[in-house]
Design a protein around this motif. Structure first.
Motif, PDB file in Angstrom:
ATOM      1  N   UNK A 132      50.483  42.816  78.143  1.00 38.02           N
ATOM      2  CA  UNK A 132      49.648  44.029  77.578  1.00 38.02           C
ATOM      3  C   UNK A 132      50.205  44.683  76.592  1.00 38.02           C
ATOM      4  N   UNK A 133      49.586  45.313  76.005  1.00 43.97           N
ATOM      5  CA  UNK A 133      50.102  46.285  74.749  1.00 43.97           C
ATOM      6  C   UNK A 133      50.632  47.613  75.403  1.00 43.97           C
ATOM      7  N   UNK A 134      52.088  47.613  75.350  1.00 46.44           N
ATOM      8  CA  UNK A 134      52.548  49.047  75.911  1.00 46.44           C
ATOM      9  C   UNK A 134      51.970  50.261  75.054  1.00 46.44           C
ATOM     10  N   UNK A 135      52.012  51.235  75.858  1.00 51.69           N
ATOM     11  CA  UNK A 135      51.362  52.575  74.949  1.00 51.69           C
ATOM     12  C   UNK A 135      52.497  52.763  73.930  1.00 51.69           C
ATOM     13  N   UNK A 136      51.839  53.186  72.624  1.00 48.68           N
ATOM     14  CA  UNK A 136      52.449  53.430  71.386  1.00 48.68           C
ATOM     15  C   UNK A 136      52.813  52.160  70.587  1.00 48.68           C
ATOM     16  N   UNK A 137      52.671  50.774  71.140  1.00 47.33           N
ATOM     17  CA  UNK A 137      53.128  49.868  70.669  1.00 47.33           C
ATOM     18  C   UNK A 137      51.872  49.033  69.903  1.00 47.33           C
ATOM     19  N   UNK A 138      52.177  48.002  69.101  1.00 43.89           N
ATOM     20  CA  UNK A 138      51.035  47.446  68.483  1.00 43.89           C
ATOM     21  C   UNK A 138      50.981  45.788  68.798  1.00 43.89           C
ATOM     22  N   UNK A 139      51.580  45.443  69.873  1.00 38.88           N
ATOM     23  CA  UNK A 139      51.843  43.996  70.182  1.00 38.88           C
ATOM     24  C   UNK A 139      51.704  43.779  71.696  1.00 38.88           C
ATOM     25  N   UNK A 140      51.360  42.532  72.063  1.00 41.93           N
ATOM     26  CA  UNK A 140      51.501  42.225  73.456  1.00 41.93           C
ATOM     27  C   UNK A 140      52.775  41.862  73.776  1.00 41.93           C
ATOM     28  N   UNK A 141      53.149  42.512  74.941  1.00 39.23           N
ATOM     29  CA  UNK A 141      54.467  42.326  75.401  1.00 39.23           C
ATOM     30  C   UNK A 141      54.439  41.557  77.017  1.00 39.23           C
ATOM     31  N   UNK A 142      55.324  41.373  77.586  1.00 39.72           N
ATOM     32  CA  UNK A 142      55.574  41.024  78.904  1.00 39.72           C
ATOM     33  C   UNK A 142      56.006  42.461  79.651  1.00 39.72           C
ATOM     34  N   UNK A 143      55.027  42.952  80.676  1.00 39.81           N
ATOM     35  CA  UNK A 143      55.507  44.257  81.197  1.00 39.81           C
ATOM     36  C   UNK A 143      55.693  43.792  82.858  1.00 39.81           C
ATOM     37  N   UNK A 144      56.663  44.499  83.290  1.00 44.98           N
ATOM     38  CA  UNK A 144      57.076  44.457  84.778  1.00 44.98           C
ATOM     39  C   UNK A 144      55.725  45.222  85.704  1.00 44.98           C
ATOM     40  N   UNK A 145      55.381  44.524  86.458  1.00 47.78           N
ATOM     41  CA  UNK A 145      54.133  45.133  87.191  1.00 47.78           C
ATOM     42  C   UNK A 145      54.703  46.228  88.118  1.00 47.78           C
ATOM     43  N   UNK A 146      55.870  46.021  88.562  1.00 44.24           N
ATOM     44  CA  UNK A 146      56.554  47.058  89.625  1.00 44.24           C
ATOM     45  C   UNK A 146      56.885  48.307  88.795  1.00 44.24           C
ATOM     46  N   UNK A 147      57.684  48.159  87.689  1.00 43.46           N
ATOM     47  CA  UNK A 147      58.452  49.342  87.141  1.00 43.46           C
ATOM     48  C   UNK A 147      58.081  49.669  85.928  1.00 43.46           C
ATOM     49  N   UNK A 148      57.181  48.877  85.199  1.00 41.02           N
ATOM     50  CA  UNK A 148      56.691  48.880  83.766  1.00 41.02           C
ATOM     51  C   UNK A 148      57.695  48.781  82.610  1.00 41.02           C
ATOM     52  N   UNK A 149      58.851  48.186  83.227  1.00 42.50           N
ATOM     53  CA  UNK A 149      59.731  47.546  82.149  1.00 42.50           C
ATOM     54  C   UNK A 149      59.156  46.785  81.006  1.00 42.50           C
ATOM     55  N   UNK A 150      59.571  46.741  79.765  1.00 45.54           N
ATOM     56  CA  UNK A 150      59.001  46.108  78.807  1.00 45.54           C
ATOM     57  C   UNK A 150      60.141  45.075  78.330  1.00 45.54           C
TER      58      UNK A 150
END
Length: 183
Positions: free
Chosen positions: A17-35
């Protein structure tokens, strides 16, 4: 049952997904939202000389096994770029070197690398390390240009020649017109 571990992109704890405030798709942890940022790797190395001779190493590993290169490789965590260049000279040519100055910084986005090259002086004898089939000191006229492993090796040697007799110069970058080689 499979013996293979899931690749990072298949792991169920991560989403793309694209993290808030970012402009690229990244891997984000479903449990803690670590990018999980995946960033370019840094390669460090040097054009090492002894008088008029230049150190070259024949690669014992892929990619480009059997081709000639300069002592260079990926940085390790916890080391400076200078320490990495010295380590790579020891690993590839059993060489102790003294860093002179920064020669160039090359961007190679096609393979997600930034390559930082130095000018350096040889302080010891040389011998093939575990990543080299052969190492030798050559005159400029004896460089095996058609057998060099990577375009950045050619660039570094060319930039070295342009700065060889200069004590002060601006570090070099990708030569003009080399975009097709890096993207």
């Amino acid at each position: 049952m499979t013996d293979q571990l899931p690749t990072p992109f298949q792991h169920e704890d991560f989403r793309l997904a694209i993290p808030e405030g970012d402009d690229r798709v990244r891997r984000i942890c479903n449990r803690c939202n670590f990018v999980d940022y995946v960033n370019p790797k840094i390669v460090t190395g040097s054009v090492v000389t002894q008088g008029d001779l230049i150190l070259i190493c024949k690669r014992a590993i892929e990619p480009r096994k059997g081709f000639w290169t300069l002592p260079a490789g990926f940085m390790e965590e916890g080391e400076s770029v200078e320490d990495g260049a010295r380590r790579e000279a020891r690993e590839e040519a059993c060489a102790d070197i003294e860093i002179d100055r920064l020669l160039a910084v090359y961007s190679v986005p096609r393979i997600a690398q930034v390559q930082i090259m130095f000018r350096a002086r040889l302080l010891s004898d040389i011998a093939p390390g575990p990543e080299s089939l052969e190492v030798k000191l050559v005159h400029w006229s004896d460089i095996p240009w058609s057998e060099l492993a990577f375009p950045t090796v050619v660039w570094a040697l060319t930039h070295f020649a342009q700065s060889r007799n200069k004590d002060v110069f601006a570090p070099f970058a990708n030569p003009p017109g080399t975009d097709r080689l890096t993207r």
